[in-house]
Design an enzyme around this catalytic site. Sequence first.
Site, PDB file in Angstrom:
ATOM      1  N   ASP A 107      -3.208   0.825   6.768  1.00  0.00           N
ATOM      2  CA  ASP A 107      -2.210   0.595   5.722  1.00  0.00           C
ATOM      3  C   ASP A 107      -1.746  -0.865   5.717  1.00  0.00           C
ATOM      4  O   ASP A 107      -1.503  -1.446   4.669  1.00  0.00           O
ATOM      5  CB  ASP A 107      -1.031   1.561   5.817  1.00  0.00           C
ATOM      6  CG  ASP A 107      -0.482   1.729   7.218  1.00  0.00           C
ATOM      7  OD1 ASP A 107      -0.931   1.027   8.140  1.00  0.00           O
ATOM      8  OD2 ASP A 107       0.407   2.577   7.396  1.00  0.00           O
TER       9      ASP A 107
ATOM     10  N   GLU B   5      -1.217  -1.194  -4.867  1.00  0.00           N
ATOM     11  CA  GLU B   5      -2.392  -0.391  -5.171  1.00  0.00           C
ATOM     12  C   GLU B   5      -2.014   0.647  -6.209  1.00  0.00           C
ATOM     13  O   GLU B   5      -0.987   1.316  -6.092  1.00  0.00           O
ATOM     14  CB  GLU B   5      -2.903   0.293  -3.905  1.00  0.00           C
ATOM     15  CG  GLU B   5      -4.195   1.037  -4.114  1.00  0.00           C
ATOM     16  CD  GLU B   5      -4.732   1.638  -2.833  1.00  0.00           C
ATOM     17  OE1 GLU B   5      -5.885   1.348  -2.488  1.00  0.00           O
ATOM     18  OE2 GLU B   5      -3.984   2.398  -2.174  1.00  0.00           O
TER      19      GLU B   5
ATOM     20  N   ASP C  71       0.887  -1.168   0.000  1.00  0.00           N
ATOM     21  CA  ASP C  71       0.000   0.000   0.000  1.00  0.00           C
ATOM     22  C   ASP C  71       0.924   1.216   0.000  1.00  0.00           C
ATOM     23  O   ASP C  71       1.401   1.645   1.052  1.00  0.00           O
ATOM     24  CB  ASP C  71      -0.898  -0.013   1.236  1.00  0.00           C
ATOM     25  CG  ASP C  71      -1.859   1.160   1.267  1.00  0.00           C
ATOM     26  OD1 ASP C  71      -2.154   1.735   0.203  1.00  0.00           O
ATOM     27  OD2 ASP C  71      -2.315   1.512   2.370  1.00  0.00           O
TER      28      ASP C  71
END
Length: 185
Positions: free
Chosen positions: A164, A91, A14
Amino acid sequence: MRIMIEEKRIMGIDPSLVSTGWAVLSFEEVKLKNIFHPAKKSLFERYKPRLLDCGRIETNKSELDTQRIYKIYTELEKLIKFYKPEVMSIEDQYGYLNTKTLKQLSQVRGVCMALASLYGMNLYLYAPTSIKLIVTGNGKSKKEDMVNVINRYFDLNLNIKDNDKADAIAIALSYLIDRKKGTRI
């Protein structure tokens, strides 16, 4: 005839210049078609990957961006050398962020791309809405929903401040559950 089952590893990232979440899952490729979906209620005989570890790489806002990027690079490289993942899943950026945030995310994403190339990993990008849809069943789910699903799935006790980490786990799971929704780069 004996079937050799090889354990493989995936690293979910992330990306963020402030706090990059990371997670490493191990899985057996032969069992992926039977993976237990996190949004479902019961496990039965279904296969579930193992969470080896997760964490975050935090940087100091008072440092120069170059120092912060270098810290992310060196910390991720240590993790890659230790866990030896075959796949990295991250991501993707989304367009409604401000220009400064998009630039910073691009820099962290570039670090991930360089490390994936350097260590021979396949790299997949997943849109935030795809990750939410794959993992929670709702492409517009909130951070709390993601944390709750990940907690239930892996029997963890993450809180909203750990989003996260939960997101990194979800990003890795997205690859395992639905590779086709990701973009291989």
